[in-house]
Design a protein around this motif. Structure first.
Motif, PDB file in Angstrom:
ATOM      1  N   PRO A 182      -0.234 -14.408 -13.039  1.00 40.20           N
ATOM      2  CA  PRO A 182      -1.036 -13.984 -11.880  1.00 40.20           C
ATOM      3  C   PRO A 182      -0.234 -13.544 -10.661  1.00 40.20           C
ATOM      4  N   PHE A 183       1.027 -13.991 -10.545  1.00 41.33           N
ATOM      5  CA  PHE A 183       1.807 -13.605  -9.360  1.00 41.33           C
ATOM      6  C   PHE A 183       2.099 -12.102  -9.342  1.00 41.33           C
ATOM      7  N   VAL A 184       2.130 -11.481 -10.516  1.00 37.52           N
ATOM      8  CA  VAL A 184       2.511 -10.057 -10.561  1.00 37.52           C
ATOM      9  C   VAL A 184       1.493  -9.225  -9.777  1.00 37.52           C
ATOM     10  N   GLN A 185       0.211  -9.441 -10.080  1.00 36.83           N
ATOM     11  CA  GLN A 185      -0.804  -8.663  -9.363  1.00 36.83           C
ATOM     12  C   GLN A 185      -0.865  -9.047  -7.885  1.00 36.83           C
ATOM     13  N   GLU A 186      -0.635 -10.314  -7.602  1.00 37.74           N
ATOM     14  CA  GLU A 186      -0.647 -10.743  -6.201  1.00 37.74           C
ATOM     15  C   GLU A 186       0.486 -10.064  -5.420  1.00 37.74           C
ATOM     16  N   PHE A 187       1.639  -9.977  -6.049  1.00 39.29           N
ATOM     17  CA  PHE A 187       2.793  -9.317  -5.403  1.00 39.29           C
ATOM     18  C   PHE A 187       2.520  -7.809  -5.248  1.00 39.29           C
ATOM     19  N   GLU A 188       1.883  -7.219  -6.268  1.00 37.28           N
ATOM     20  CA  GLU A 188       1.537  -5.788  -6.173  1.00 37.28           C
ATOM     21  C   GLU A 188       0.601  -5.540  -4.987  1.00 37.28           C
ATOM     22  N   ARG A 189      -0.393  -6.416  -4.845  1.00 39.51           N
ATOM     23  CA  ARG A 189      -1.331  -6.252  -3.714  1.00 39.51           C
ATOM     24  C   ARG A 189      -0.598  -6.446  -2.392  1.00 39.51           C
ATOM     25  N   GLY A 190       0.301  -7.435  -2.351  1.00 37.73           N
ATOM     26  CA  GLY A 190       1.039  -7.724  -1.118  1.00 37.73           C
ATOM     27  C   GLY A 190       1.935  -6.565  -0.704  1.00 37.73           C
ATOM     28  N   MET A 191       2.647  -5.994  -1.673  1.00 32.61           N
ATOM     29  CA  MET A 191       3.548  -4.878  -1.345  1.00 32.61           C
ATOM     30  C   MET A 191       2.760  -3.627  -0.970  1.00 32.61           C
ATOM     31  N   ALA A 192       1.635  -3.402  -1.673  1.00 24.22           N
ATOM     32  CA  ALA A 192       0.804  -2.235  -1.342  1.00 24.22           C
ATOM     33  C   ALA A 192       0.303  -2.369   0.101  1.00 24.22           C
ATOM     34  N   LYS A 193      -0.128  -3.553   0.460  1.00 19.73           N
ATOM     35  CA  LYS A 193      -0.636  -3.786   1.823  1.00 19.73           C
ATOM     36  C   LYS A 193       0.492  -3.585   2.840  1.00 19.73           C
ATOM     37  N   ALA A 194       1.662  -4.139   2.549  1.00 20.12           N
ATOM     38  CA  ALA A 194       2.788  -4.018   3.482  1.00 20.12           C
ATOM     39  C   ALA A 194       3.165  -2.555   3.700  1.00 20.12           C
ATOM     40  N   ALA A 195       2.963  -1.718   2.672  1.00 21.84           N
ATOM     41  CA  ALA A 195       3.318  -0.296   2.781  1.00 21.84           C
ATOM     42  C   ALA A 195       2.088   0.565   3.104  1.00 21.84           C
ATOM     43  N   SER A 196       0.979  -0.064   3.477  1.00 20.95           N
ATOM     44  CA  SER A 196      -0.278   0.670   3.761  1.00 20.95           C
ATOM     45  C   SER A 196      -0.660   1.596   2.613  1.00 20.95           C
ATOM     46  N   ARG A 197      -0.563   1.106   1.397  1.00 24.34           N
ATOM     47  CA  ARG A 197      -0.932   1.893   0.220  1.00 24.34           C
ATOM     48  C   ARG A 197      -2.074   1.201  -0.519  1.00 24.34           C
TER      49      ARG A 197
END
Ligand SMILES: Cc1ncc(COP(=O)(O)O)c(C=O)c1O
Length: 369
Positions: free
Chosen positions: A31-46
């Motif tokens: 589950p951390f993979v998708q959580e990290f994907e969401r976190g990085m997308a948010k940090a990059a406004s994507r």
């Protein structure tokens, strides 16, 4: 020896890693993979993040996902890591190189337009060492000539251009999480994009292009570029502290600048442009022509004093591997050639202490005396 880089892993890294062990989720299905994907997308406004196993393959998948055809030309800086050019060449596309800006060391955006031909399809922007590429002219050119933009933000976690996050520009952007980056997963990478079709294509390419309806039947060749839950656990813990890490790096940059400014014979990193303040991915130095030795000799002398260093990138037009492929014959890019020979960086990791910064700066002054 003061290491050139040492990461800081004293937040929730241990806790989240233990959670992987205790739950048994260690593969890319965790589950951390998708959580990290969401976190990085948010940090990059994507809108979308696609985690992969390093920054090199992030570029590989990003270029492949854009559907560029063999012979298509992609304009990129000569002064960068080989991952950028390799991603282009492996698709049968042609890297077209521009020289560096002598002050920021980023691609000289004024050279881009002159390189455009009827075959140009994209620009690969690579932010180098801590200051972003001047994006407005790049965006204007891309719009005028209908070119795609691939943004390599491998070194730019937490950096902004005119207040907008690096990683949010163009069609698709990539990050690396190697331990010398502002946030690390050991090895790791991320692709971010707003385009749902591009995101889906990257997800497929990262996962062997399994067909959803018939798993082991493939219409296309992909790769196993997946990130594990263990890596993502580290990534989430690191991302929680990104703002603090950027502050630490800026403090390091300011301290080095105070200690080294006015030292004859070296060019220091620029503290800021009107569009961004340096985040000092590394603290880089370029020796003036007045210094009677080059970066190789400077690094040898610093090593004897216990200071870890790394050389600058070596330009793409001077790479034997590309010459063997018949690329870049006779090309010259004088700024990149000079900084490659006269540039290196000194200890710049997040775990660096003030004493280590002072010792490193004093050693630089000593070898220049
Ligand atoms: C600009 C740039 N792009 C791509 C990469 C490749 O990333 P990785 O080492 O995670 O493959 C790096 C690595 O330092 C980099 O600096």
């Amino acid at each position: 020896m003061i290491p050139v880089n040492e990461p800081l892993l004293d937040g929730n890294e241990y806790k989240y890693l233990m959670e992987c062990i205790e739950t048994g989720w260690i593969s890319s299905e965790g589950p951390f993979v998708q959580e990290f994907e969401r976190g990085m997308a948010k940090a990059a406004s994507r809108r979308h993040g696609i985690a992969v196993c390093n920054g090199t393959v992030a570029l590989e998948a990003a270029v492949a996902a854009l559907g560029l055809q063999p012979g298509d030309e992609i304009i990129m800086p000569t002064f960068t890591i080989i991952s950028c050019a390799a991603a282009i060449v492996r698709r049968g596309c042609v890297p077209v190189l521009v020289d560096s800006d002598p002050v920021t060391w980023n691609m000289d955006v004024a050279q881009i337009e002159k390189k455009i031909t009827s075959r140009t399809k994209a620009i690969m922007v690579v932010h180098i060492y801590g200051l972003p590429v001047d994006m407005d002219p790049v965006l204007r050119i891309a719009d005028a000539y209908k070119l795609r933009i691939i943004e390599d933000a491998a070194q730019m976690h937490g950096q902004t251009y005119k207040g907008r996050p690096c990683g949010s520009f163009g069609d698709i952007s990539t990050f690396s999480f190697y331990p010398n980056k502002h946030i690390t997963t050991g090895e790791g990478g991320m692709i971010v994009t707003d385009d749902p079709a591009l995101a889906e294509r990257c997800r497929n390419l990262r996962n062997l292009c399994f067909k959803t309806e018939q798993r082991f039947v493939h219409d296309e060749l992909g790769w196993n570029f997946r990130m594990t839950n263990l890596q993502a656990a580290l990534g989430i813990a690191q991302l929680e502290r990104l703002d603090a890490f950027v502050k630490i790096k800026r403090r390091m940059g300011a301290r080095y600048a105070r200690l080294l400014s006015g030292t004859p014979g070296i060019q220091l990193p620029l503290r800021q442009k009107d569009y961004a303040e340096n985040i000092y991915w590394v603290y880089a130095l370029v020796l003036d022509e007045s210094v009677p030795f080059d970066a190789g000799e400077a690094m040898k002398r610093l090593s004897k004093l216990g200071i870890g260093t790394r050389p600058f990138f070596w330009p793409m037009h001077e790479q034997p591997v590309f010459h063997k492929m018949g690329l870049f014959a006779g090309e010259g890019h004088p700024i990149a050639e000079r900084i490659a020979r006269r540039g290196f960086y000194i200890p710049s990791g997040l775990a660096l202490t003030d004493d280590q910064i002072e010792h490193s700066a004093a050693s630089v002054k000593e070898i220049l005396r």
